[in-house]
Scaffold this motif. Sequence first.
Motif, mmCIF file in Angstrom:
data_model
loop_
_atom_site.group_PDB
_atom_site.id
_atom_site.type_symbol
_atom_site.label_atom_id
_atom_site.label_comp_id
_atom_site.label_asym_id
_atom_site.label_seq_id
_atom_site.Cartn_x
_atom_site.Cartn_y
_atom_site.Cartn_z
ATOM 1 N N ALA A 44 22.302 13.421 38.076
ATOM 2 C CA ALA A 44 22.200 14.446 39.215
ATOM 3 C C ALA A 44 23.407 14.471 40.131
ATOM 4 C CB ALA A 44 20.974 14.431 39.740
ATOM 5 N N GLY A 45 24.342 13.617 40.198
ATOM 6 C CA GLY A 45 25.338 13.534 40.842
ATOM 7 C C GLY A 45 25.208 12.611 42.242
ATOM 8 N N THR A 46 24.249 11.812 42.172
ATOM 9 C CA THR A 46 23.793 10.995 43.219
ATOM 10 C C THR A 46 24.605 9.903 43.306
ATOM 11 O OG1 THR A 46 21.660 11.783 42.858
ATOM 12 C CG2 THR A 46 21.874 9.865 44.277
ATOM 13 N N SER A 47 25.110 9.447 44.617
ATOM 14 C CA SER A 47 25.958 8.117 44.652
ATOM 15 C C SER A 47 25.134 7.016 44.839
ATOM 16 C CB SER A 47 27.015 8.386 45.847
ATOM 17 O OG SER A 47 26.522 8.671 47.070
ATOM 18 N N ILE A 48 25.416 5.980 44.505
ATOM 19 C CA ILE A 48 24.287 4.847 44.466
ATOM 20 C C ILE A 48 25.079 3.551 45.047
ATOM 21 C CG2 ILE A 48 22.963 3.180 43.044
ATOM 22 C CD1 ILE A 48 23.022 5.799 40.798
ATOM 23 N N GLU A 49 24.392 2.919 45.703
ATOM 24 C CA GLU A 49 24.973 1.498 46.344
ATOM 25 C C GLU A 49 23.814 0.545 46.073
ATOM 26 O OE1 GLU A 49 26.834 1.627 50.010
ATOM 27 O OE2 GLU A 49 26.906 -0.319 50.103
ATOM 28 N N ILE A 50 24.167 -0.430 45.507
ATOM 29 C CA ILE A 50 23.010 -1.358 44.754
ATOM 30 C C ILE A 50 23.388 -2.762 45.885
ATOM 31 C CG2 ILE A 50 21.917 -2.483 43.150
ATOM 32 C CD1 ILE A 50 22.821 -0.716 41.283
ATOM 33 N N HIS A 51 22.359 -3.369 46.382
ATOM 34 C CA HIS A 51 22.085 -4.822 46.939
ATOM 35 C C HIS A 51 21.398 -5.680 46.016
ATOM 36 C CE1 HIS A 51 23.155 -7.662 50.112
ATOM 37 N NE2 HIS A 51 21.799 -8.197 49.676
ATOM 38 N N HIS A 52 21.885 -6.741 45.768
ATOM 39 C CA HIS A 52 21.117 -7.822 44.835
ATOM 40 C C HIS A 52 20.605 -8.777 45.977
ATOM 41 C CE1 HIS A 52 22.253 -5.982 40.926
ATOM 42 N NE2 HIS A 52 23.543 -5.711 41.484
ATOM 43 N N LEU A 53 19.259 -9.301 45.599
ATOM 44 C CA LEU A 53 18.645 -10.448 46.398
ATOM 45 C C LEU A 53 17.664 -11.011 45.479
ATOM 46 C CD1 LEU A 53 17.993 -11.202 49.247
ATOM 47 C CD2 LEU A 53 16.028 -9.890 49.334
ATOM 48 N N THR A 54 17.666 -12.354 45.594
ATOM 49 C CA THR A 54 16.800 -13.189 44.790
ATOM 50 C C THR A 54 15.860 -13.956 45.756
ATOM 51 O OG1 THR A 54 18.715 -13.731 43.209
ATOM 52 C CG2 THR A 54 16.871 -15.175 43.249
ATOM 53 N N VAL A 55 14.595 -13.732 45.344
ATOM 54 C CA VAL A 55 13.491 -14.483 46.411
ATOM 55 C C VAL A 55 12.728 -15.659 45.597
ATOM 56 C CG1 VAL A 55 11.446 -13.901 47.748
ATOM 57 C CG2 VAL A 55 13.369 -12.161 47.537
ATOM 58 N N ALA A 56 13.195 -16.679 46.354
ATOM 59 C CA ALA A 56 12.651 -17.683 45.691
ATOM 60 C C ALA A 56 10.997 -17.998 46.228
ATOM 61 C CB ALA A 56 13.216 -19.059 46.491
ATOM 62 N N PRO A 57 10.307 -18.526 45.298
ATOM 63 C CA PRO A 57 8.786 -18.844 45.601
ATOM 64 C C PRO A 57 8.508 -19.617 46.875
ATOM 65 C CG PRO A 57 9.326 -19.635 43.332
ATOM 66 C CD PRO A 57 10.614 -19.371 44.041
#
Lengths: 208, 160
Positions: free
Chosen positions: A195-208
């Motif tokens: 749909a022409g959307t621009s995307i920005e992704i941030h990765h995050l690991t959450v420990a128990p």
Amino acid sequence: MTTSDDKWAMIERLDAGEPARSPEETQARAPYERLFERIRDLDEIAPPVGWEDRVVARWAAARRKRRLRIAVGATATVALAAVLLQLCSVPDTRLDVAVLAPPGSTRRGDASVGDLLRVQARGDQAHLELRVYLGAGLVARCPGNPACRRDASLLELDWKLADAGAYQIIMLLSSSDIPAGGGAIDRDLLDARSAGTSIEIHHLTVAP
Amino acid sequence: MQAHGRAVYSACCRILRDDASAEDMLQQTMTAAFNHRSKLLGVDSIRGWLIQIANRKCLDALRAAKRAGALHREIADRDAPETSVLDRLASTEERRALEECLSALPPDIAAAVRMRYHDGIPWAQIAKAVGIPLDTIRMRVQRGAVDSLLDCLTAKGVAP
């Protein structure tokens, strides 16, 4: 006049309009005086008819050209300044992610269960959305969540990280409607991109 | 402008030997004078100022034409002067002889001779116009060109 030096001195005096210093000098000067007189009497000829009009026309044309050059120069300068301004202006699009640990907790890795995820998204287009995925599934979206706040072009989401795992915090920005999503992350991102959307992704690991 | 057109045009004709080029330089001189008219307040003689500009422009054009070679051969070739221009510049045989003798001099020296003894321009301004140091141009004229002209006129049967 006996020497060249005397002759040249005599010519210099004659040139300077000084009177002769002796009858001999008067006599020696005579041919030079006649020569200078002949040169003084050289004819002058008239330029072709209409030359004055041509001078005025040429001057006017040069003035127009000069003004045009100034105008073009000024326009080019303004255009260049506008382009530079555009290039130098910081795009008003930004995704900020912060993890806030509860007071007294011990930090392990990026984030831990029980931490508070604070996400801010700023976008200069009509449609802006924040999504939080855990693994492949959508767990939060903003707008659409009570923890979501909106202030003009700023979206802010506070989300308590209740489960461990790999989170992906995604900012979606578009001038047109953003596909609703809500399924698996891959499908949602594919739809959004289509749909022409621009995307920005941030990765995050959450420990128990 | 009208009052000095003849003097400026004649000066250009004598250097360039070509009507069209001379009128072009006349126009350039007058246009330059128009553009720098504020300087007119500081000059002793408008005619002298214009002639000085004209001589400088015409000598520059002649040098440029010589550099350009074949492109401007019609004004660069001083060995084949435009006789119609000379005819119009000299109304008598004696004046024609003088024009021919002046033509035999290097163009900048001939221009300096005319500026000094025809137009009465000071040496300092002549030096600027021809682009030669003051003492050098004065010596070349007074110790060389003047005697050359007398010899040339004598050779052509004009009594000195």
